[in-house]
Design a protein around this motif. Structure first.
Motif, PDB file in Angstrom:
ATOM      1  N   PHE A 223      43.254   2.031  72.287  1.00  0.00           N
ATOM      2  CA  PHE A 223      43.809   3.245  71.649  1.00  0.00           C
ATOM      3  C   PHE A 223      44.928   2.877  70.666  1.00  0.00           C
ATOM      4  CE2 PHE A 223      44.884   7.571  70.998  1.00  0.00           C
ATOM      5  CZ  PHE A 223      46.265   7.650  70.973  1.00  0.00           C
ATOM      6  N   SER A 224      45.970   2.218  71.142  1.00  0.00           N
ATOM      7  CA  SER A 224      47.099   1.888  70.250  1.00  0.00           C
ATOM      8  C   SER A 224      46.649   0.990  69.097  1.00  0.00           C
ATOM      9  CB  SER A 224      48.209   1.197  71.045  1.00  0.00           C
ATOM     10  OG  SER A 224      48.747   2.097  71.991  1.00  0.00           O
TER      11      SER A 224
ATOM     12  N   PHE B 115      50.038  13.687  71.900  1.00  0.00           N
ATOM     13  CA  PHE B 115      49.993  12.513  71.014  1.00  0.00           C
ATOM     14  C   PHE B 115      50.868  12.893  69.827  1.00  0.00           C
ATOM     15  CE2 PHE B 115      49.138   9.167  68.425  1.00  0.00           C
ATOM     16  CZ  PHE B 115      47.971   9.150  67.666  1.00  0.00           C
TER      17      PHE B 115
ATOM     18  N   LEU C  34      39.549  10.303  65.793  1.00  0.00           N
ATOM     19  CA  LEU C  34      40.963   9.923  65.642  1.00  0.00           C
ATOM     20  C   LEU C  34      41.415   9.849  64.183  1.00  0.00           C
ATOM     21  CD1 LEU C  34      42.011   6.891  67.937  1.00  0.00           C
ATOM     22  CD2 LEU C  34      43.123   9.130  67.748  1.00  0.00           C
TER      23      LEU C  34
ATOM     24  N   MET D 248      42.941  19.363  76.555  1.00  0.00           N
ATOM     25  CA  MET D 248      42.831  18.281  75.575  1.00  0.00           C
ATOM     26  C   MET D 248      41.879  17.232  76.152  1.00  0.00           C
ATOM     27  SD  MET D 248      45.896  15.993  74.026  1.00  0.00           S
ATOM     28  CE  MET D 248      46.360  15.068  75.463  1.00  0.00           C
ATOM     29  N   THR D 249      40.880  16.843  75.362  1.00  0.00           N
ATOM     30  CA  THR D 249      39.901  15.852  75.867  1.00  0.00           C
ATOM     31  C   THR D 249      40.503  14.462  75.795  1.00  0.00           C
ATOM     32  OG1 THR D 249      38.231  17.218  74.806  1.00  0.00           O
ATOM     33  CG2 THR D 249      37.532  15.042  75.564  1.00  0.00           C
ATOM     34  N   ARG D 250      40.515  13.751  76.908  1.00  0.00           N
ATOM     35  CA  ARG D 250      41.009  12.367  76.912  1.00  0.00           C
ATOM     36  C   ARG D 250      39.933  11.441  76.354  1.00  0.00           C
ATOM     37  NH1 ARG D 250      44.804   8.872  79.377  1.00  0.00           N
ATOM     38  NH2 ARG D 250      43.921   6.838  79.973  1.00  0.00           N
ATOM     39  N   LEU D 251      40.315  10.697  75.297  1.00  0.00           N
ATOM     40  CA  LEU D 251      39.368   9.752  74.691  1.00  0.00           C
ATOM     41  C   LEU D 251      39.028   8.632  75.663  1.00  0.00           C
ATOM     42  CD1 LEU D 251      40.975   9.428  71.149  1.00  0.00           C
ATOM     43  CD2 LEU D 251      38.825  10.585  71.711  1.00  0.00           C
TER      44      LEU D 251
ATOM     45  N   GLY E   2      47.336   6.548  82.227  1.00  0.00           N
ATOM     46  CA  GLY E   2      47.580   5.197  81.726  1.00  0.00           C
ATOM     47  C   GLY E   2      46.975   4.851  80.388  1.00  0.00           C
ATOM     48  N   ILE E   3      46.990   3.563  80.135  1.00  0.00           N
ATOM     49  CA  ILE E   3      46.555   3.023  78.836  1.00  0.00           C
ATOM     50  C   ILE E   3      45.053   3.257  78.630  1.00  0.00           C
ATOM     51  CG2 ILE E   3      46.208   0.837  77.579  1.00  0.00           C
ATOM     52  CD1 ILE E   3      49.130   1.460  77.668  1.00  0.00           C
ATOM     53  N   ILE E   4      44.689   3.648  77.399  1.00  0.00           N
ATOM     54  CA  ILE E   4      43.262   3.641  77.000  1.00  0.00           C
ATOM     55  C   ILE E   4      43.065   2.366  76.194  1.00  0.00           C
ATOM     56  CG2 ILE E   4      41.476   4.777  75.623  1.00  0.00           C
ATOM     57  CD1 ILE E   4      42.912   7.427  76.111  1.00  0.00           C
TER      58      ILE E   4
ATOM     59  N   ASN F 106      49.575  15.702  67.172  1.00  0.00           N
ATOM     60  CA  ASN F 106      48.199  15.362  66.789  1.00  0.00           C
ATOM     61  C   ASN F 106      47.299  16.594  66.740  1.00  0.00           C
ATOM     62  OD1 ASN F 106      45.294  14.643  68.164  1.00  0.00           O
ATOM     63  ND2 ASN F 106      45.858  13.227  66.539  1.00  0.00           N
TER      64      ASN F 106
ATOM     65  N   ALA G 288      51.337   8.368  72.755  1.00  0.00           N
ATOM     66  CA  ALA G 288      50.605   9.459  73.424  1.00  0.00           C
ATOM     67  C   ALA G 288      50.634   9.291  74.935  1.00  0.00           C
ATOM     68  CB  ALA G 288      49.159   9.485  72.949  1.00  0.00           C
ATOM     69  N   ASP G 289      51.051  10.386  75.621  1.00  0.00           N
ATOM     70  CA  ASP G 289      50.861  10.395  77.082  1.00  0.00           C
ATOM     71  C   ASP G 289      49.631  11.273  77.345  1.00  0.00           C
ATOM     72  OD1 ASP G 289      53.746  12.620  77.534  1.00  0.00           O
ATOM     73  OD2 ASP G 289      51.705  13.034  76.809  1.00  0.00           O
TER      74      ASP G 289
ATOM     75  N   PRO H 219      52.406   1.831  73.203  1.00  0.00           N
ATOM     76  CA  PRO H 219      51.497   2.148  74.319  1.00  0.00           C
ATOM     77  C   PRO H 219      52.261   2.831  75.453  1.00  0.00           C
ATOM     78  CG  PRO H 219      51.266  -0.148  73.592  1.00  0.00           C
ATOM     79  CD  PRO H 219      52.515   0.387  72.961  1.00  0.00           C
ATOM     80  N   VAL H 220      51.617   3.799  76.082  1.00  0.00           N
ATOM     81  CA  VAL H 220      52.268   4.572  77.148  1.00  0.00           C
ATOM     82  C   VAL H 220      51.433   4.466  78.424  1.00  0.00           C
ATOM     83  CG1 VAL H 220      52.955   6.894  77.864  1.00  0.00           C
ATOM     84  CG2 VAL H 220      53.306   6.168  75.482  1.00  0.00           C
TER      85      VAL H 220
HETATM   86  O1  2YC Z   1      46.938   4.017  75.580  1.00  0.00           O
HETATM   87  C1  2YC Z   1      47.850   4.875  75.706  1.00  0.00           C
HETATM   88  O2  2YC Z   1      49.007   4.746  75.264  1.00  0.00           O
HETATM   89  C2  2YC Z   1      47.497   6.164  76.414  1.00  0.00           C
HETATM   90  N1  2YC Z   1      48.686   6.740  77.081  1.00  0.00           N
HETATM   91  C3  2YC Z   1      46.901   7.142  75.384  1.00  0.00           C
HETATM   92  C4  2YC Z   1      46.499   8.481  76.028  1.00  0.00           C
HETATM   93  C5  2YC Z   1      45.895   9.415  74.970  1.00  0.00           C
HETATM   94  C6  2YC Z   1      45.462  10.718  75.626  1.00  0.00           C
HETATM   95  N2  2YC Z   1      44.982  11.648  74.596  1.00  0.00           N
HETATM   96  C7  2YC Z   1      43.735  11.553  74.116  1.00  0.00           C
HETATM   97  O3  2YC Z   1      42.897  10.836  74.578  1.00  0.00           O
HETATM   98  C8  2YC Z   1      43.388  12.398  72.906  1.00  0.00           C
HETATM   99  C9  2YC Z   1      44.380  12.298  71.788  1.00  0.00           C
HETATM  100  C10 2YC Z   1      44.095  11.138  70.920  1.00  0.00           C
HETATM  101  C11 2YC Z   1      44.234  13.608  71.090  1.00  0.00           C
HETATM  102  C12 2YC Z   1      43.619  14.428  72.095  1.00  0.00           C
HETATM  103  N3  2YC Z   1      43.255  13.730  73.134  1.00  0.00           N
END
Ligand code: 2YC
Length: 283
Positions: free
Chosen positions: A70-71, A115, A264, A1-4, A65-67, A128, A110-111, A59-60
């Motif tokens: 993202f939230s 997601f 997204l 899964m590609t992390r954004l 960690g947090i992007i 997701n 999402a961890d 947020p997770v």
């Molecule tokens: O900000 C947060 O709560 C982070 N824990 C979010 C991590 C998202 C990791 N997943 C992605 O970047 C994407 C997903 C949106 C779908 C596939 N990869």
């Protein structure tokens, strides 16, 4: 899964109205309309309930960690659709507890691995990857004004490509699977053959030499430039949930509104509509 990355999503919140218009040009439906089409639901029946359905985004901080954004971006997409959505003040367990204490109807979080959306009444979970693959297949169905009996090339047989291919098969398409790992494509063909029979599922061995005769593509790979320029024709329609986009800038200009791609929006919209469709006890 590609992390954004924050750079991938920075512009989303401020471009939602513009993207909605682009989707209407490409598919004749809005972001919400495609999300309803994803689940075969009647938009008119459900849209009035959206304003009273609250989805809290938690947020997770675990793992990478947090992007940043993202939230907030997920929340902006939900609010654009009309949901009563907010980002919880707390993160992680405290954020989940906060959502329950504030009587949220659903949460999204999402961890590094998943997601998900969770309906807090029915306990239903929507993923997701599954929702995204299905939503982009629904978009391709709309771009084709009905994908039934049409040949579709699915590039990438991971969770998103699998979900999209399954939706396309349900819609009656003739599906050809390609993955850079041939064994993955083969095992998916075997898995689908049980439900759909062997005749409607083919395997592509060589993307460059055998791709010319496809006019509908679902591109679901985490690779760049998977779509060769030889493939670009004025009949080609592409739905591309893959992050990063598998199409070069040069080819993008050729495709114009015959491409649906985002990082997204469609996946979140499909998740949210799925959550509200799950009946609330006593509903
Ligand atoms: O900000 C947060 O709560 C982070 N824990 C979010 C991590 C998202 C990791 N997943 C992605 O970047 C994407 C997903 C949106 C779908 C596939 N990869």
């Amino acid at each position: 899964m590609t992390r954004l990355k924050t750079n991938d999503i920075r512009e989303i919140s401020s471009s939602l109205a513009e993207y909605d218009l682009q989707l209407q040009t490409a598919t004749n439906k809005t972001l919400a309309g495609i999300a309803y089409h994803t689940w075969g639901a009647d938009e008119a029946e459900w849209n009035s309930r959206i304003n009273h359905f609250s989805i809290h985004v938690v947020p997770v901080t675990v793992g990478q960690g947090i992007i940043t954004d993202f939230s907030e971006t997920v929340c902006a997409i939900l609010q654009f659709l009309g949901f009563d959505s907010r980002v919880t003040e707390q993160t992680d367990s405290s954020g989940i507890a906060e959502a329950f204490e504030k009587k949220a109807d659903a949460i999204m979080m999402a961890d590094d691995d998943r997601f998900v959306g969770i309906n807090l009444h029915t306990r239903e979970v929507v993923d997701n990857s599954a929702a995204t693959g299905r939503a982009f297949a629904a978009a391709l169905d709309l771009m084709a004004t009905g994908i039934k009996d049409k040949s579709v090339l699915v590039i990438g047989c991971g969770p998103v490509g699998e979900s999209g291919a399954k939706m396309l098969l349900h819609k009656g398409a003739l599906v050809t699977l390609y993955d850079c790992r041939p064994e993955i494509a083969l095992s998916l063909k075997k898995k689908f053959s049980h439900s759909f029979g062997p005749t409607r599922i083919q395997i592509l061995d060589n993307l460059i030499t055998q791709c010319q005769n496809y006019h509908y593509i679902l591109e679901a790979t985490p690779s760049k430039n998977t779509i060769p320029v030889e493939l670009i024709s004025d009949r080609l329609r592409i739905a591309a949930p893959g992050v990063p986009l598998g199409i070069s800038k040069q080819n993008l200009d050729l495709l114009k509104d015959r491409l649906v791609h985002d990082k997204l929006e469609l996946g979140v919209a499909a998740m949210a509509v799925n959550l509200i469709l799950k009946k609330i006890p006593g509903d």
